[in-house]
Design a protein around this motif. Structure first.
Motif, short mmCIF file in Angstrom:
data_model
loop_
_atom_site.label_atom_id
_atom_site.label_comp_id
_atom_site.label_asym_id
_atom_site.label_seq_id
_atom_site.Cartn_x
_atom_site.Cartn_y
_atom_site.Cartn_z
N GLY A 41 0.83 -1.19 0.00
CA GLY A 41 0.00 0.00 0.00
C GLY A 41 0.87 1.24 0.00
N GLY A 42 0.63 2.13 -0.95
CA GLY A 42 1.45 3.33 -1.06
C GLY A 42 1.45 4.18 0.20
N ALA A 43 0.28 4.32 0.83
CA ALA A 43 0.19 5.13 2.05
C ALA A 43 0.97 4.49 3.18
CB ALA A 43 -1.27 5.32 2.44
N ALA A 44 0.85 3.16 3.33
CA ALA A 44 1.57 2.46 4.39
C ALA A 44 3.07 2.65 4.25
CB ALA A 44 1.22 0.97 4.37
N THR A 45 3.56 2.52 3.03
CA THR A 45 5.00 2.70 2.79
C THR A 45 5.42 4.12 3.09
OG1 THR A 45 4.97 0.98 1.09
CG2 THR A 45 6.81 2.52 1.05
N GLU A 46 4.62 5.08 2.69
CA GLU A 46 4.94 6.48 2.96
C GLU A 46 5.01 6.75 4.46
OE1 GLU A 46 3.23 10.90 1.75
OE2 GLU A 46 2.64 9.14 0.58
N VAL A 47 4.09 6.16 5.21
CA VAL A 47 4.11 6.33 6.66
C VAL A 47 5.39 5.75 7.25
CG1 VAL A 47 3.02 5.60 8.83
CG2 VAL A 47 1.60 6.39 6.93
N LEU A 48 5.79 4.57 6.79
CA LEU A 48 7.00 3.93 7.31
C LEU A 48 8.22 4.80 7.06
CD1 LEU A 48 6.33 0.24 6.23
CD2 LEU A 48 6.20 1.18 8.54
N TYR A 49 8.28 5.43 5.91
CA TYR A 49 9.41 6.33 5.62
C TYR A 49 9.36 7.56 6.51
CZ TYR A 49 11.59 3.95 1.66
OH TYR A 49 12.29 3.07 0.88
N ARG A 50 8.17 8.09 6.73
CA ARG A 50 8.04 9.26 7.61
C ARG A 50 8.42 8.92 9.04
NH1 ARG A 50 4.86 13.69 6.10
NH2 ARG A 50 5.40 14.46 8.19
N ILE A 95 4.27 -8.15 8.02
CA ILE A 95 3.67 -7.79 6.73
C ILE A 95 2.54 -6.81 7.02
CG2 ILE A 95 2.46 -8.64 4.69
CD1 ILE A 95 3.69 -11.43 5.34
N ILE A 96 2.62 -5.65 6.39
CA ILE A 96 1.58 -4.64 6.54
C ILE A 96 0.74 -4.62 5.28
CG2 ILE A 96 1.11 -2.18 6.83
CD1 ILE A 96 3.69 -1.96 8.42
N LEU A 97 -0.56 -4.85 5.44
CA LEU A 97 -1.47 -4.93 4.30
C LEU A 97 -2.56 -3.86 4.42
CD1 LEU A 97 -2.11 -8.80 4.14
CD2 LEU A 97 -0.55 -7.48 2.69
N GLU A 98 -2.61 -2.96 3.45
CA GLU A 98 -3.73 -2.03 3.41
C GLU A 98 -4.99 -2.79 3.00
OE1 GLU A 98 -3.54 1.91 1.89
OE2 GLU A 98 -1.35 1.99 2.05
N GLU A 99 -6.13 -2.21 3.31
CA GLU A 99 -7.42 -2.88 3.14
C GLU A 99 -7.66 -3.39 1.72
OE1 GLU A 99 -12.11 -1.75 3.81
OE2 GLU A 99 -10.58 -0.70 4.96
N ALA A 100 -7.15 -2.70 0.73
CA ALA A 100 -7.41 -3.08 -0.66
C ALA A 100 -6.59 -4.27 -1.12
CB ALA A 100 -7.13 -1.89 -1.58
N SER A 101 -5.72 -4.81 -0.27
CA SER A 101 -4.83 -5.90 -0.68
C SER A 101 -5.61 -7.14 -1.10
CB SER A 101 -3.88 -6.25 0.47
OG SER A 101 -3.11 -5.15 0.86
N GLY A 102 -5.10 -7.81 -2.11
CA GLY A 102 -5.77 -9.01 -2.60
C GLY A 102 -4.88 -9.74 -3.60
N PRO A 103 -5.41 -10.82 -4.18
CA PRO A 103 -6.77 -11.32 -4.03
C PRO A 103 -6.98 -11.98 -2.66
CG PRO A 103 -5.49 -12.81 -5.38
CD PRO A 103 -4.60 -11.62 -5.13
N PRO A 104 -8.25 -12.25 -2.31
CA PRO A 104 -8.55 -12.80 -0.98
C PRO A 104 -7.80 -14.09 -0.67
CG PRO A 104 -10.56 -12.03 -2.02
CD PRO A 104 -9.49 -11.94 -3.06
N GLU A 105 -7.62 -14.95 -1.67
CA GLU A 105 -6.94 -16.22 -1.41
C GLU A 105 -5.48 -16.01 -1.03
OE1 GLU A 105 -7.62 -15.90 -5.95
OE2 GLU A 105 -8.72 -15.50 -4.09
N THR A 106 -4.86 -14.99 -1.62
CA THR A 106 -3.47 -14.68 -1.26
C THR A 106 -3.40 -14.14 0.16
OG1 THR A 106 -2.80 -14.23 -3.54
CG2 THR A 106 -1.49 -13.21 -1.80
N VAL A 107 -4.31 -13.26 0.50
CA VAL A 107 -4.34 -12.70 1.86
C VAL A 107 -4.58 -13.81 2.88
CG1 VAL A 107 -5.55 -11.13 3.42
CG2 VAL A 107 -5.08 -10.43 1.05
N ALA A 108 -5.44 -14.77 2.52
CA ALA A 108 -5.72 -15.89 3.43
C ALA A 108 -4.47 -16.72 3.68
CB ALA A 108 -6.83 -16.76 2.85
N ILE A 109 -3.68 -16.96 2.63
CA ILE A 109 -2.43 -17.72 2.79
C ILE A 109 -1.47 -16.96 3.70
CG2 ILE A 109 -0.36 -18.52 1.58
CD1 ILE A 109 -2.15 -19.09 -0.84
N ILE A 110 -1.37 -15.65 3.48
CA ILE A 110 -0.46 -14.83 4.30
C ILE A 110 -0.90 -14.84 5.76
CG2 ILE A 110 0.29 -12.46 4.71
CD1 ILE A 110 0.19 -12.07 1.65
N ASP A 111 -2.22 -14.74 5.99
CA ASP A 111 -2.73 -14.72 7.36
C ASP A 111 -2.46 -16.04 8.09
OD1 ASP A 111 -3.69 -12.13 7.46
OD2 ASP A 111 -5.69 -12.65 6.72
N LYS A 112 -2.36 -17.13 7.33
CA LYS A 112 -2.16 -18.44 7.94
C LYS A 112 -0.68 -18.85 7.98
CE LYS A 112 -6.69 -20.17 6.47
NZ LYS A 112 -7.42 -21.16 5.61
#
Length: 296
Positions: A41-50, A95-112
């Motif tokens: 997520g572009g915003a998440a990365t920008e926050v980390l740099y700030r 791993i920092i994931l903004e809400e728009a991250s996907g697809p859902p199956e990929t997010v599910a694998i990461i969460d597990k």
């Protein structure tokens, strides 16, 4: 917006192996200990740099275009079409994931996968960005700095809201994400575009619809927007030129005042640390008599 090539990915056949390795790891007890962060997520990365933790970032997604140095990090792909293997191959411990991250199956694998994962809401309203900043800061053990940054952004947004309080007639804005064969794809509610329009003290003419929808030029023009808002695209720098002279749009209030504005996509729609500035800049275009650009 182009997607950088994923040159570091291993063959897909290694996915199961990587997942098994990740599952064998326990999530870090303290998020502040994370030294290998993947930011999606572009915003998440920008926050980390700030927050000054960019040296701990080992991978970003292709929307992480600001600051420019972020583009030198390994790219895990587009935020909506991620590869679990690409992310896990970087051996992250957060791993920092903004809400728009996907697809859902990929997010599910990461969460597990047994790793620390911070899910960050989009935050398309007045309090959303400060909360997003605080959430990200807490995940990397920088809560104090995050609170300061969040307070700065909150102050900018509240100040702008106060300055716009006297506006009696809100400008009606049509946001066009892109033109498909001359047909505008407009933004409705539950979008970043709708959020930034509201923060700039204006009204989204397409607010009766949720998400994005492609319209005929006639249908879009029938909403009689006072202004049309688009994003700058490196892949289509001339997109939108001549739009106000198209017969369907020529009779709109936007055409009468030449009010077609283009702004950088991440700056305008990222909902990160620069959102207060972006909202003020948009408001200054919509309400030039208020002299908002010069306001401090």
């Amino acid at each position: 917006m182009t997607i950088r090539e994923l040159t570091f990915l291993r063959p897909l056949s290694h996915l199961a192996m990587l997942g098994a390795i990740a599952l064998s790891l326990s999530a870090p007890a303290v998020a502040a200990d994370a030294q290998r962060i993947v930011s999606v997520g572009g915003a998440a990365t920008e926050v980390l740099y700030r927050l000054g933790v960019q040296d701990r970032v080992v991978g970003v997604d292709s929307t992480s275009l600001y600051p420019a140095e972020a583009r030198d990090k390994p790219d895990v792909g587009y935020i909506r079409s991620l590869s679990a293997e690409g992310i896990l191959s970087l051996s992250p411990d957060l791993i920092i994931l903004e809400e728009a991250s996907g697809p859902p199956e990929t997010v599910a694998i990461i969460d597990k996968a047994g790793l620390k994962v911070a899910h960050v809401p989009s935050g398309y309203d007045l309090g959303g960005v400060p909360q997003k900043i605080r959430d990200i800061a807490a995940a990397v053990g920088k809560s104090e700095d995050g609170n300061k940054l969040a307070a700065e952004v909150d102050a900018e947004l509240v100040d702008l809201k106060n300055r716009l309080a006297g506006v009696k007639t809100k400008k009606r804005v049509l946001f066009i994400l892109s033109l498909v064969d001359g047909r505008p794809m407009a933004a409705g509610t539950h979008t970043a575009a709708n959020g930034i329009i509201e923060l700039a003290g204006a009204e989204n003419v397409f607010a009766d619809v949720k998400g994005y929808k492609t319209l005929s030029p006639e249908a879009a023009a029938a909403m009689k927007p006072d202004a049309i808002l688009m994003i700058d695209r490196s892949s289509a720098p001339h997109e939108g030129e001549g739009l106000l002279s198209v017969p369907a749009f020529a009779a709109t209030p936007a055409a009468a005042t030449g009010s077609l504005f283009k702004m950088d996509a991440l700056y305008l729609l990222g909902f990160g640390p620069r959102t207060g500035q972006a909202a003020r800049e948009l408001a200054s275009k919509l309400y030039p008599d208020l002299n908002l650009a010069a306001a401090k």
